[in-house]
Design an enzyme around this catalytic site. Structure first.
Site, PDB file in Angstrom:
ATOM      1  N   CYS A   2      19.111  97.577  44.936  1.00  0.00           N
ATOM      2  CA  CYS A   2      19.360  97.169  43.790  1.00  0.00           C
ATOM      3  C   CYS A   2      19.942  95.317  44.165  1.00  0.00           C
ATOM      4  O   CYS A   2      19.705  95.018  45.163  1.00  0.00           O
ATOM      5  CB  CYS A   2      20.822  97.662  43.308  1.00  0.00           C
ATOM      6  SG  CYS A   2      20.565  99.528  42.890  1.00  0.00           S
ATOM      7  N   ARG A  50      19.288  97.613  38.765  1.00  0.00           N
ATOM      8  CA  ARG A  50      19.121  99.036  39.544  1.00  0.00           C
ATOM      9  C   ARG A  50      17.457  99.381  39.851  1.00  0.00           C
ATOM     10  O   ARG A  50      16.718  99.072  38.982  1.00  0.00           O
ATOM     11  CB  ARG A  50      19.532 100.106  38.944  1.00  0.00           C
ATOM     12  CG  ARG A  50      19.381 101.283  39.804  1.00  0.00           C
ATOM     13  CD  ARG A  50      19.951 102.748  39.054  1.00  0.00           C
ATOM     14  NE  ARG A  50      19.918 103.700  39.908  1.00  0.00           N
ATOM     15  CZ  ARG A  50      20.055 105.015  39.547  1.00  0.00           C
ATOM     16  NH1 ARG A  50      20.080 105.229  38.100  1.00  0.00           N
ATOM     17  NH2 ARG A  50      20.147 105.939  40.237  1.00  0.00           N
ATOM     18  N   ILE A  54      17.443 107.077  44.514  1.00  0.00           N
ATOM     19  CA  ILE A  54      18.327 108.412  44.629  1.00  0.00           C
ATOM     20  C   ILE A  54      18.585 108.871  43.174  1.00  0.00           C
ATOM     21  O   ILE A  54      19.341 107.721  42.697  1.00  0.00           O
ATOM     22  CB  ILE A  54      19.209 108.470  45.941  1.00  0.00           C
ATOM     23  CG1 ILE A  54      18.656 108.065  47.049  1.00  0.00           C
ATOM     24  CG2 ILE A  54      20.182 109.625  45.807  1.00  0.00           C
ATOM     25  CD1 ILE A  54      17.823 109.273  47.643  1.00  0.00           C
ATOM     26  N   ASN A  75      24.529  97.714  46.542  1.00  0.00           N
ATOM     27  CA  ASN A  75      23.146  97.658  46.844  1.00  0.00           C
ATOM     28  C   ASN A  75      22.985  98.284  48.048  1.00  0.00           C
ATOM     29  O   ASN A  75      23.553  97.854  49.215  1.00  0.00           O
ATOM     30  CB  ASN A  75      22.942  96.254  46.952  1.00  0.00           C
ATOM     31  CG  ASN A  75      21.657  95.795  47.781  1.00  0.00           C
ATOM     32  OD1 ASN A  75      20.686  96.561  47.374  1.00  0.00           O
ATOM     33  ND2 ASN A  75      21.306  94.451  48.245  1.00  0.00           N
ATOM     34  N   SER A 363       9.972 100.822  58.035  1.00  0.00           N
ATOM     35  CA  SER A 363       9.486  99.893  58.643  1.00  0.00           C
ATOM     36  C   SER A 363       9.924 100.173  60.371  1.00  0.00           C
ATOM     37  O   SER A 363      10.753 100.887  60.558  1.00  0.00           O
ATOM     38  CB  SER A 363       9.998  98.364  58.383  1.00  0.00           C
ATOM     39  OG  SER A 363      11.175  98.083  58.857  1.00  0.00           O
TER      40      SER A 363
END
Length: 631
Positions: A2, A50, A54, A75, A363
């Site tokens: 976020c 947002r 989840i 965030n 990553s």
């Protein structure tokens, strides 16, 4: 994932301007296109954008505790939130959502600032306590998620996930900090201890802070640090087993998602490790995305395809060429501050490619810092061995003069650049490592800066904060100190900034499983020989993955995710280079010597010197100054 923003007035009775807070929030719509929230009370306002990952239908923010006492904007992701929720339920807390945001609120109510030690994840959040009228802000261990702060002229404390959120406030002063220009030309980015604008700060990684009405903000407090001071005493095979177990746990926890998830794949050790273990843990093909280059020596797509084939992934790739340079303005806008890591362009491209297929991508970032995977670690370890046997006075008197007369060989591979090695050996380990990390050394910066800029700097040298950090590191040897500097300085300022901004620009959540704090803490206690061995880095990680990945993938030379900008600035982009060094915006700043900039460009274009990184810095700074002036 976020974007968050907030305003906290010095006067607790002062109203917060709803329209200003809304502009701050909506300047970051790219960070959260799925929803927006706003909450205001006397003296405080919190805002949120947002990206639903989840509990997609639930967990709106700003979120209130059940008794309305506390409010949070958050965030990030908390990977162990389900285990924490079970523990908190046993302690009497009740929950009405299925997400991790409500768990943070309850954890803060239960343990206060100590709750941070229990959170496994990436995060930046702010909690307002309506009883104490205090604002609590925190950032994760490694600085995966950003948080900018500023105290405005009227005493209002403002914060935002990105600088553009603060720039949306009309009262923010926009004076560029000359020390940040010195930092930028040293490192290629503005490190976390500074920002491009005077008066704007970044909450350091692994820190929290408390803000109260009628008081200046308290200095941030550190809640986590990494230590290289201890050592494991285990057999190599046992170490490999522990590392493999940590890797599996870290990747499995980061595969929890209510939206499609995939991975970046370069074909190197780190991304291949992530994809291999994801494939083992998944009941469906992993979606993988790769970027290639139009220069054969830098293209790794063949290795990525090989891993994709071995693990039967749903593979996608895209090529980068000079034509993509027309997106440079969009790239600069992602960062707000000048950012000259040229790998940001291919990183932005792979994020855009991934977003076409998934909402979350894993990553391989963090393994090089944790396990000593950079070539500079290997060189530094060797140089440190020499420093142990040769007195500092001898090294300065002998190697310093030799480095001065030895011909410069920018074109040669690092092992053949004797001048660089001689120069490094004349310095302390900390000074040499700072030099190895830097884009431009002190003499090169002084050559392009104007006399007035040098006077303004007043003797400040950008390398000194990193040198001081290394000297104070909880470490046993030079390699320890180098890795500590990477984790505390280079990683949050460069690597994580790059991935956060480029992924969030396309509303993609990037997760870094190889930065699981338990894995990194274990790696920090490995003996030196388990990190650098036989002229190769990441020895322990490669041993741990020996049963999962082919030997030639594990042990091929590290290539790096870089653009062929040296070639481009001599061909397709030479006019861009010349335009940058003649930019009125840069020359009118008073920071530069115009003739020196012109010589820098012409020497590169003619092939006399390699100034590609410096030219990229100038191009990105010019674009950034344009954006700052237009805000």
């Amino acid at each position: 994932m976020c974007g968050i923003a907030g305003l906290f007035a010095r006067d607790r009775q002062a109203p917060v301007d709803r329209s200003v807070l809304t502009r701050m929030r909506d300047s970051m719509t790219h960070r959260g296109p799925d929803g927006a929230g706003l909450w205001l009370a006397q003296g405080v306002g919190l805002a949120h954008r947002r990206l639903s990952v989840i509990d997609v239908e639930g967990s709106p923010q700003p979120m209130h505790s059940r008794d309305e006492r506390t409010v949070i904007v958050f965030n990030g992701e908390i990977y162990n939130y389900r285990a924490l929720r079970r523990e908190l339920r046993q302690n009497g807390h009740r929950f009405s959502t299925e997400g991790d945001t409500e768990v943070i609120l309850a954890a803060w109510r239960e343990w206060g600032s100590r709750c941070l030690e229990r959170l496994d994840g990436m995060f930046a959040f702010a909690i307002y306590d309506r009883n104490s009228r205090k604002l609590f802000l925190a950032r994760d261990r490694f600085g995966v998620k950003p948080l900018f702060t500023a105290t405005l002229p009227d005493g209002t404390f403002a914060f935002s996930s990105e600088l553009k959120g603060l720039l949306a406030h009309p009262a923010l002063e926009r004076e560029v900090d000359p020390l940040a220009i010195e930092d930028y030309f040293t490192w290629g980015y503005v490190p976390d201890h500074r920002s491009i604008l005077k008066g704007v700060e970044k909450l350091p990684a692994g820190h929290f802070m408390v803000v109260e009405h009628d008081m200046a903000p308290r200095p941030p407090e550190r809640w986590w640090d990494i230590s290289f001071a201890d050592r494991h005493h285990m057999h190599e095979a046992d170490e490999a087993e522990v590392i493999h177990s940590h890797l599996c746990d870290a990747i499995e926890s980061r595969m929890v998602s209510d939206v499609p998830i995939g991975a970046f794949l370069s074909g190197g050790v780190d991304s291949s490790t992530v994809v291999a273990l994801m494939s083992d843990l998944s009941d469906r093909p992993v979606t993988t995305c790769s970027i290639g280059f139009d220069v054969a020596g830098l293209d790794e797509t063949a290795y990525a395809r090989r891993i994709a084939s071995q693990f039967s992934t749903d593979h996608h790739e895209r090529m980068v060429d000079p034509a993509m340079f027309d997106r440079i303005d969009a790239l600069a806008a992602m960062f707000d501050e000048p950012f000259a890591d040229a790998s940001a362009l291919p990183t932005a491209e792979v994020c855009a490619l991934a977003r076409q297929h998934v909402t979350v991508a894993l990553s391989g970032d963090g393994a090089d810092e944790a396990f000593a995977g950079y070539r500079r670690h290997v060189f530094h370890a060797g140089e440190e061995n020499a420093r142990k046997w040769l007195p500092a006075g001898f090294r300065r008197k002998v190697f310093g003069p030799l480095a001065a007369i030895y011909p410069k060989a920018d074109w040669a591979p690092r092992p053949l650049r004797a001048r660089s090695t001689l120069h490094a050996l004349a310095l302390s380990g900390e000074e040499a490592y700072a030099s190895a990390l830097s884009v431009m050394g002190p003499q090169d910066r002084a050559a392009i800066f104007s006399p007035s800029m040098m006077r303004t700097l007043g003797g400040y040298r950008a390398e000194q904060p990193l040198i001081d950090l290394m000297r104070a590191a909880p470490a046993r040897n030079g390699l320890d100190r180098a890795q500590y500097a990477d984790l505390k300085f280079w990683l949050p300022g460069d690597i994580l900034t790059k991935v956060d901004r480029t992924s969030m620009a396309v509303s993609l959540e990037a997760r870094e499983p190889l930065l699981d704090h338990r894995l990194v803490e274990f790696a920090a206690c490995l003996p030196k020989a388990r990190r650098v061995f036989g002229g190769e880095g990441k020895y322990a990680l490669k041993r741990a993955m020996a049963g999962d990945l082919p030997a030639d993938i594990l042990h091929r030379p590290k290539q790096g995710f870089v653009l062929p900008i040296a070639q481009w600035f001599r061909t397709d982009l030479r006019d861009t280079a010349r335009a940058a060094v003649r930019s009125e915006r840069l020359l009118d700043s008073g920071w530069f010597d115009a003739d020196a900039l012109s010589r820098l460009a012409e020497d590169h274009i003619a092939g006399r010197r390699d100034h590609a990184r410096e030219l990229w810095q100038l191009v990105m700074l010019e674009r950034n100054m344009s954006l700052l002036s237009n805000n």
